[in-house]
Design a protein around this motif. Structure first.
Motif, PDB file in Angstrom:
ATOM      1  N   MET A 171       0.807  -1.138   0.006  1.00 45.64           N
ATOM      2  CA  MET A 171       0.088   0.037   0.151  1.00 45.64           C
ATOM      3  C   MET A 171       0.761   1.322   0.100  1.00 45.64           C
ATOM      4  O   MET A 171       1.775   1.300   0.718  1.00 45.64           O
ATOM      5  N   PRO A 172       0.476   2.231  -0.667  1.00 45.60           N
ATOM      6  CA  PRO A 172       1.036   3.540  -0.671  1.00 45.60           C
ATOM      7  C   PRO A 172       0.787   4.352   0.702  1.00 45.60           C
ATOM      8  O   PRO A 172      -0.102   4.035   1.199  1.00 45.60           O
ATOM      9  N   GLY A 173       1.505   5.473   0.859  1.00 43.30           N
ATOM     10  CA  GLY A 173       1.411   5.964   2.250  1.00 43.30           C
ATOM     11  C   GLY A 173       0.413   7.426   2.079  1.00 43.30           C
ATOM     12  O   GLY A 173       0.598   7.908   3.221  1.00 43.30           O
ATOM     13  N   GLY A 174      -0.206   7.606   1.263  1.00 45.84           N
ATOM     14  CA  GLY A 174      -1.152   8.771   1.012  1.00 45.84           C
ATOM     15  C   GLY A 174      -2.339   8.592   1.999  1.00 45.84           C
ATOM     16  O   GLY A 174      -2.296   8.014   2.665  1.00 45.84           O
ATOM     17  N   GLY A 175      -2.879   9.972   2.078  1.00 44.34           N
ATOM     18  CA  GLY A 175      -4.285  10.048   2.903  1.00 44.34           C
ATOM     19  C   GLY A 175      -3.659  10.346   4.345  1.00 44.34           C
ATOM     20  O   GLY A 175      -4.537  10.835   5.238  1.00 44.34           O
ATOM     21  N   ALA A 176      -2.616  10.323   4.769  1.00 44.21           N
ATOM     22  CA  ALA A 176      -2.049  10.667   6.136  1.00 44.21           C
ATOM     23  C   ALA A 176      -2.036  12.101   6.406  1.00 44.21           C
ATOM     24  O   ALA A 176      -2.572  12.578   7.598  1.00 44.21           O
ATOM     25  N   THR A 211       3.576  -1.347   3.840  1.00 51.99           N
ATOM     26  CA  THR A 211       3.255   0.043   3.516  1.00 51.99           C
ATOM     27  C   THR A 211       3.902   0.922   3.688  1.00 51.99           C
ATOM     28  O   THR A 211       5.188   0.935   4.362  1.00 51.99           O
ATOM     29  N   ASN A 212       3.658   2.113   3.012  1.00 50.60           N
ATOM     30  CA  ASN A 212       4.473   3.497   3.004  1.00 50.60           C
ATOM     31  C   ASN A 212       3.809   4.529   4.058  1.00 50.60           C
ATOM     32  O   ASN A 212       2.702   4.301   4.242  1.00 50.60           O
ATOM     33  N   ALA A 213       4.485   5.517   4.312  1.00 50.10           N
ATOM     34  CA  ALA A 213       3.713   6.551   4.944  1.00 50.10           C
ATOM     35  C   ALA A 213       3.937   7.719   4.624  1.00 50.10           C
ATOM     36  O   ALA A 213       5.090   8.088   3.955  1.00 50.10           O
ATOM     37  N   THR A 214       3.149   8.805   4.578  1.00 50.59           N
ATOM     38  CA  THR A 214       3.459  10.083   3.981  1.00 50.59           C
ATOM     39  C   THR A 214       3.044  11.111   5.080  1.00 50.59           C
ATOM     40  O   THR A 214       2.447  10.933   6.204  1.00 50.59           O
ATOM     41  N   MET A 215       3.440  12.416   4.810  1.00 49.64           N
ATOM     42  CA  MET A 215       3.063  13.815   5.452  1.00 49.64           C
ATOM     43  C   MET A 215       2.714  14.913   4.658  1.00 49.64           C
ATOM     44  O   MET A 215       3.816  15.263   3.774  1.00 49.64           O
ATOM     45  N   LEU A 216       1.842  15.465   4.500  1.00 45.81           N
ATOM     46  CA  LEU A 216       1.540  16.576   3.900  1.00 45.81           C
ATOM     47  C   LEU A 216       2.116  17.752   4.697  1.00 45.81           C
ATOM     48  O   LEU A 216       1.482  18.033   5.496  1.00 45.81           O
ATOM     49  N   TYR A 217       3.143  18.578   4.017  1.00 45.54           N
ATOM     50  CA  TYR A 217       3.579  19.683   4.834  1.00 45.54           C
ATOM     51  C   TYR A 217       3.496  21.010   3.971  1.00 45.54           C
ATOM     52  O   TYR A 217       3.476  20.815   2.653  1.00 45.54           O
ATOM     53  N   PRO A 248       7.872  12.490   2.660  1.00 51.90           N
ATOM     54  CA  PRO A 248       7.349  13.925   3.010  1.00 51.90           C
ATOM     55  C   PRO A 248       6.838  14.382   1.645  1.00 51.90           C
ATOM     56  O   PRO A 248       7.301  14.513   0.616  1.00 51.90           O
ATOM     57  N   LEU A 249       5.292  14.980   1.745  1.00 54.65           N
ATOM     58  CA  LEU A 249       4.739  15.459   0.457  1.00 54.65           C
ATOM     59  C   LEU A 249       4.637  16.944   0.635  1.00 54.65           C
ATOM     60  O   LEU A 249       3.988  17.449   1.469  1.00 54.65           O
ATOM     61  N   LYS A 250       5.341  17.619  -0.286  1.00 50.90           N
ATOM     62  CA  LYS A 250       5.227  18.984  -0.165  1.00 50.90           C
ATOM     63  C   LYS A 250       3.798  19.590  -0.920  1.00 50.90           C
ATOM     64  O   LYS A 250       3.481  19.386  -2.082  1.00 50.90           O
ATOM     65  N   LEU A 309      14.563   7.882  -4.456  1.00 47.03           N
ATOM     66  CA  LEU A 309      14.122   9.118  -5.226  1.00 47.03           C
ATOM     67  C   LEU A 309      12.792   8.755  -5.853  1.00 47.03           C
ATOM     68  O   LEU A 309      12.255   9.582  -6.598  1.00 47.03           O
ATOM     69  N   ASP A 310      12.127   7.641  -5.297  1.00 45.91           N
ATOM     70  CA  ASP A 310      10.920   7.081  -6.099  1.00 45.91           C
ATOM     71  C   ASP A 310      11.423   6.676  -7.651  1.00 45.91           C
ATOM     72  O   ASP A 310      12.690   6.391  -7.798  1.00 45.91           O
ATOM     73  N   GLY A 311      10.456   6.734  -8.677  1.00 39.24           N
ATOM     74  CA  GLY A 311      10.575   6.144  -9.926  1.00 39.24           C
ATOM     75  C   GLY A 311      10.566   6.885 -11.129  1.00 39.24           C
ATOM     76  O   GLY A 311      10.633   8.214 -11.052  1.00 39.24           O
ATOM     77  N   ILE A 318      -2.013  13.990  -9.321  1.00 39.66           N
ATOM     78  CA  ILE A 318      -2.391  14.751  -8.142  1.00 39.66           C
ATOM     79  C   ILE A 318      -1.600  15.999  -8.003  1.00 39.66           C
ATOM     80  O   ILE A 318      -1.937  16.823  -7.518  1.00 39.66           O
ATOM     81  N   HIS A 319      -0.089  15.819  -8.024  1.00 36.38           N
ATOM     82  CA  HIS A 319       0.616  16.968  -7.633  1.00 36.38           C
ATOM     83  C   HIS A 319       0.582  17.822  -9.039  1.00 36.38           C
ATOM     84  O   HIS A 319       0.719  19.103  -8.718  1.00 36.38           O
ATOM     85  N   HIS A 320       0.622  17.431 -10.235  1.00 30.06           N
ATOM     86  CA  HIS A 320       0.816  18.250 -11.428  1.00 30.06           C
ATOM     87  C   HIS A 320      -0.482  19.168 -11.516  1.00 30.06           C
ATOM     88  O   HIS A 320      -0.235  20.150 -11.883  1.00 30.06           O
TER      89      HIS A 320
HETATM   90  O1  V47 Z   1      -2.916  11.534  -0.418  1.00 29.60           O
HETATM   91  C1  V47 Z   1      -3.150  15.659  -2.590  1.00 29.60           C
HETATM   92  C2  V47 Z   1      -1.451  14.217  -1.592  1.00 29.60           C
HETATM   93  C3  V47 Z   1      -1.258  12.006  -1.725  1.00 29.60           C
HETATM   94  C4  V47 Z   1      -1.987  17.536  -2.988  1.00 29.60           C
HETATM   95  O2  V47 Z   1       3.723   5.609  -0.804  1.00 29.60           O
HETATM   96  C5  V47 Z   1      -1.091  16.694  -2.353  1.00 29.60           C
HETATM   97  O3  V47 Z   1       5.420   5.780  -1.922  1.00 29.60           O
HETATM   98  C6  V47 Z   1       0.794  18.127  -2.413  1.00 29.60           C
HETATM   99  O4  V47 Z   1       0.290   9.571  -1.425  1.00 29.60           O
HETATM  100  N1  V47 Z   1      -0.252  19.042  -3.108  1.00 29.60           N
HETATM  101  C7  V47 Z   1      -0.906  11.202  -2.882  1.00 29.60           C
HETATM  102  N2  V47 Z   1       0.321  16.628  -2.261  1.00 29.60           N
HETATM  103  C8  V47 Z   1       0.317  10.662  -3.273  1.00 29.60           C
HETATM  104  C9  V47 Z   1       1.099   9.562  -2.307  1.00 29.60           C
HETATM  105  C10 V47 Z   1       2.224   9.121  -2.740  1.00 29.60           C
HETATM  106  C11 V47 Z   1       2.918   9.600  -3.798  1.00 29.60           C
HETATM  107  C12 V47 Z   1       4.198   9.021  -4.282  1.00 29.60           C
HETATM  108  C13 V47 Z   1       4.923   7.898  -3.402  1.00 29.60           C
HETATM  109  C14 V47 Z   1       3.725   7.306  -2.325  1.00 29.60           C
HETATM  110  C15 V47 Z   1       4.333   6.237  -1.689  1.00 29.60           C
HETATM  111  C16 V47 Z   1       2.621   8.163  -2.055  1.00 29.60           C
HETATM  112  O5  V47 Z   1      -0.910  13.324  -2.493  1.00 29.60           O
HETATM  113  C17 V47 Z   1      -2.586  12.377  -1.198  1.00 29.60           C
HETATM  114  C18 V47 Z   1      -2.305  13.835  -0.643  1.00 29.60           C
HETATM  115  O6  V47 Z   1      -1.535  13.419   0.637  1.00 29.60           O
HETATM  116  N3  V47 Z   1      -1.736  15.605  -2.261  1.00 29.60           N
HETATM  117  N4  V47 Z   1      -3.325  17.099  -2.953  1.00 29.60           N
HETATM  118  C19 V47 Z   1      -1.496  18.854  -3.436  1.00 29.60           C
HETATM  119  N5  V47 Z   1      -2.300  19.837  -3.800  1.00 29.60           N
END
Ligand code: V47
Ligand code: SF4
Length: 364
Positions: A171-176, A211-217, A248-250, A309-311, A318-320
């Motif tokens: 599982m990816p780490g999103g949604g945290a 699973t992976n974990a993220t943080m939106l900052y 970490p997700l910017k 660096l991911d892939g 989502i980010h674009h």
């Molecule tokens: O859950 C949504 C985030 C996530 C925005 O597990 C935003 O290796 C920035 O989880 N600006 C999805 N971030 C992407 C994700 C991910 C990506 C790459 C690798 C992995 C991994 C996981 O993107 C969402 C949310 O937290 N997100 N909108 C935004 N405007």
């Protein structure tokens, strides 16, 4: 208030950092480069000179989402002209493209569609796995899993068991996002809360799923919110050991309901990577996701505690959609070059961080 030299001493002697230490490392009077150097020490201890990357493609089956988080530019309501839902044929074509390109992973996340039942999401995994059994399916965030449980009336465990039986690999780490309840009420009030997110991962780990974990900052959060988030992840990792990597997700503000916010600076990005490395002493890997950070900052982050660096990506939405100016994709040669330029050894990994040996055409 801790001092930098006390923290330095703790890191050198392998002691765990406290919440107060972490908050101090975020304070403006602490030089971010010194924090980076400290994180680099821990990074080297854990991973030596290795920097990991993988060959992957993204698949976002739908952007229709019931949750409509304030920071999300990608999602829309059902009936919105921007909305799309991929057909089974298009989804299989993406799998075929990934397999032909030599990818080891499909990264699958999307919206919690207003009208699609759990069986639709399950069917995506089953069909892709049946057609491309060698492709690792890293799919559905904990928020989506929690949504599937709610709409189907089944337990999180039953949902995960069904997905694993159908071919889910991890599982990816999103949604945290950020775990603090008050902040969550402002930025994503409708979806799974922190406890639900953590509980999905706990259940997944107990079932043997990594699973992976993220943080939106870089939005409304404070240093204390960031540290609280990291410590909750560290606590769960102590309990289960099931997390592979922290990402970490910017926050990218364009086209979102929070578009008036200014994005975090590159120095803040690097500090977040470094403090994450230092606080998450029980995580093996810290990912500098080049789509989120931009290629230049991601490469620099390799000296601030990151080792992944991911892939190759492609088809990231989502980010674009939120204004990230990273390219759509990046070649393997360029990824390797970025790592070599940083003085490290590029290592292709699969989704479970096993080394991929291309010459033998198998994963060892
Ligand atoms: O859950 C949504 C985030 C996530 C925005 O597990 C935003 O290796 C920035 O989880 N600006 C999805 N971030 C992407 C994700 C991910 C990506 C790459 C690798 C992995 C991994 C996981 O993107 C969402 C949310 O937290 N997100 N909108 C935004 N405007
Ligand atoms: Fe839906 Fe995820 Fe966007 Fe929130 S971040 S609106 S859950 S797609």
């Amino acid at each position: 208030m801790p001092t930098f030299s006390e923290i330095h001493e703790k890191v050198e002697s392998g002691q765990r950092l406290s919440a107060a230490d972490g908050e101090y490392l975020f304070s403006p009077e602490v030089d971010p480069h010194a924090v980076g150097e400290l994180a680099d020490l821990l990074r080297r201890r854990k991973n030596g000179e290795a920097v990991f990357y993988n060959l992957n493609l993204h698949l976002n089956p739908t952007n229709v989402c019931v949750f409509r988080c304030a920071f999300c530019a990608y999602s829309c309501d059902v009936g919105d002209p921007r909305g799309y839902t991929m057909s089974d044929a298009d989804i299989l074509a993406r799998g075929r493209e990934a397999a032909r390109a030599g990818c080891t992973e499909l990264h699958i996340v999307g919206g919690a569609h207003t009208e699609k039942p759990f069986e639709w999401y399950l069917g995506i995994i089953r069909r892709l796995h049946e057609s491309f059994p060698d492709l690792h399916l890293k799919a559905w965030t904990a928020v989506e899993i929690d949504h599937f449980a709610r709409i189907s009336g089944r337990s999180v465990r039953a949902i995960l068991e069904a997905l694993i039986a159908a071919g889910l690999g991890s599982m990816p780490g999103g949604g945290a996002e950020i775990f603090d309840a008050q902040l969550r009420r402002k930025i994503c009030p409708r979806k799974a809360d922190a406890d639900a997110w953590l509980d999905v991962h706990r259940t997944a780990h107990r079932l043997g799923l990594r699973t992976n974990a993220t943080m939106l900052y870089g939005h409304l959060e404070t240093a204390a919110h960031r540290i609280d988030h990291l410590i909750r992840l560290r606590d769960l990792q102590d309990e289960t050991g099931g997390f592979q990597v922290f990402v970490p997700l910017k926050f990218h503000p364009a086209n979102t309901a929070m578009s008036s916010l200014r994005p975090a600076s590159a120095l803040d990005d690097l500090r977040v990577v470094a403090v994450s490395r230092l606080m998450l002493d029980n995580f093996d890997h810290i990912k500098a996701y080049w789509i989120s950070l931009g290629v230049g900052t991601a490469q620099t982050a390799l000296a601030y505690g990151a080792d992944d660096l991911d892939g190759t990506v492609r088809y990231e939405r989502i980010h674009h959609d939120a204004g990230a100016d990273a390219p759509e994709t990046i070649s393997v040669d360029r990824l390797r070059e970025l790592i070599v330029e940083a003085g490290r050894e590029p290592i292709e990994r699969d989704s479970l961080y096993r080394r991929v040996r291309r010459d033998e055409n198998r994963v060892s």
